[in-house]
Design an enzyme around this catalytic site. Structure first.
Site, PDB file in Angstrom:
ATOM      1  N   LYS A  60      -1.486  -1.449  -4.030  1.00 35.82           N
ATOM      2  CA  LYS A  60      -2.535  -0.441  -3.905  1.00 35.82           C
ATOM      3  C   LYS A  60      -1.827   0.901  -3.987  1.00 35.82           C
ATOM      4  O   LYS A  60      -1.117   1.309  -3.072  1.00 35.82           O
ATOM      5  CB  LYS A  60      -3.277  -0.589  -2.573  1.00 35.82           C
ATOM      6  CG  LYS A  60      -4.373   0.451  -2.362  1.00 35.82           C
ATOM      7  CD  LYS A  60      -5.063   0.257  -1.018  1.00 35.82           C
ATOM      8  CE  LYS A  60      -6.159   1.287  -0.785  1.00 35.82           C
ATOM      9  NZ  LYS A  60      -6.833   1.099   0.529  1.00 35.82           N
ATOM     10  N   TYR A  97       0.856  -1.190   0.000  1.00 36.16           N
ATOM     11  CA  TYR A  97       0.000   0.000   0.000  1.00 36.16           C
ATOM     12  C   TYR A  97       0.889   1.237   0.000  1.00 36.16           C
ATOM     13  O   TYR A  97       1.568   1.520   0.988  1.00 36.16           O
ATOM     14  CB  TYR A  97      -0.889  -0.041   1.251  1.00 36.16           C
ATOM     15  CG  TYR A  97      -1.898   1.061   1.402  1.00 36.16           C
ATOM     16  CD1 TYR A  97      -2.274   1.885   0.348  1.00 36.16           C
ATOM     17  CD2 TYR A  97      -2.510   1.277   2.632  1.00 36.16           C
ATOM     18  CE1 TYR A  97      -3.213   2.889   0.506  1.00 36.16           C
ATOM     19  CE2 TYR A  97      -3.457   2.276   2.812  1.00 36.16           C
ATOM     20  CZ  TYR A  97      -3.801   3.080   1.744  1.00 36.16           C
ATOM     21  OH  TYR A  97      -4.731   4.071   1.909  1.00 36.16           O
TER      22      TYR A  97
END
Length: 338
Positions: free
Chosen positions: A195, A167
């Site tokens: 992400k 992320y």
């Protein structure tokens, strides 16, 4: 905001009959990396609270069921939208285990395991996989941060445990994970994908090299999906309009729908997530209007703006069945100790 009520209840986790030993799931749910890589829409689900600040699990289950009813196949538990940063690790793992026990046969469950501390990230990841989650989401070490070599070592430590989604959100961590680091980590077979919140140019750079990427920004999701090769979005807005976000991700380019939803996307992101989302769900009557500090609801004029957006988009597209309303300051409960 001065009229907002405050509560100082200590958070004590009750004895919960559903909370079975998480080790019982270790063999019953084997994560499939390819299954997770194919997910076009992952809802970063909100965690609702009771007036005393404890988890409102009945409402949480209703929220997840609303997602399932609208065709959502995966949820992220206890991320920043779900306020994992406001939980103890025990409570965070409990919520992941509860989600798997109740909904693991209907949705893929991504559990947040990210931490500034590698040791804590390892421990949380091991416990999450023991509970049966399909993948772990890992933000890069924040505040204290580290060197680029330290980023590689940190991620390799958690990648050794099981499937991981990296992320990258420099807006929160103040440290970008550069492409050179992602490309190095991509050699690990347990890297599911990224992400990415550094923009669609970065997403295109990765997808051109065959990497699996989700955007974490709703207002960029349509172009990320259809113009930049992203597999889809890990969405905040899907908490509110799961059917429309699913349409945006699955049914081809739709600039008309995207333009219709952009004012809502902008409204959700006007303050750090999940402040606006929590305010919206309370005004829709699907969660109790309870906030854990340091989060507080949006100001009155912004609450009124949300009602206008609901009426413009159509109440039928939003979760819940009650009429949307502008809540007063006195309607909210602010919990300082939990």
């Amino acid at each position: 905001m001065a009229a907002l009520k405050a509560s100082n209840f200590l958070f004590r986790r009750p004895a919960l009959p559903f909370f079975r030993s998480i080790t019982t799931n270790i063999n019953s749910r084997r994560p499939s990396i390819e299954d997770v890589r194919s997910l076009r829409l992952i809802t970063a689900v909100k965690t609702p609270y009771l007036p005393n600040g404890r988890f409102d699990l009945e409402t949480y289950d209703n929220l997840v069921n609303m997602q399932i009813a609208n065709g959502i196949k995966a949820i992220l538990v206890a991320g920043s939208t779900g306020e994992g940063q406001l939980m103890t690790w025990d409570d965070q793992i409990m919520l992941i285990a509860h989600t798997i026990n109740c909904f693991g046969d209907k949705v893929k469950v991504i559990g947040n395991g990210g931490s500034n501390c590698t040791s804590e990230a390892i421990n949380a990841t091991e416990r999450g996989f023991a509970a049966g989650m399909d993948a772990a989401l890992h933000i890069s070490p924040y505040y204290g941060k580290t060197s680029l070599d330290g980023l590689v070592a940190h991620y390799n430590a958690v990648l050794s445990i099981g499937p991981v989604i990296i992320y990258n959100i420099p807006q929160r961590t103040t440290q970008d994970i550069p492409p050179s680091i992602i490309e190095t980590l991509a050699q690990n077979p347990n890297l599911v994908g990224v992400k990415e919140c550094a923009g669609n140019d970065r997403i295109k750079q990765y997808t051109d090299k065959g990497l699996v990427v989700w955007t974490g920004i709703d207002k960029e999701s349509h172009d990320a999906r259809w113009d930049c090769g992203a597999v889809g979005v890990q969405s905040v807005a899907a908490n509110l309009i799961p059917g429309l976000i699913r349409e945006l991700m699955f049914e081809g380019k739709n600039p008309t729908l995207n333009s219709k939803l952009k004012p809502l996307f902008e409204w959700i992101s006007q303050e750090p997530v999940p402040i606006a989302l929590n305010t919206a769900l309370a005004q829709l009557g699907v969660i109790k209007p309870v906030f854990r500090l340091p989060h507080v609801p949006l100001r009155m004029e912004k609450r009124a703006d949300f009602v206008k957006l609901v009426n413009e988009i159509g109440r039928e597209h939003f979760v819940g069945e009650k009429d949307v309303q502008v809540l007063d300051d006195d309607d909210f409960i602010i919990v300082a100790r939990y």
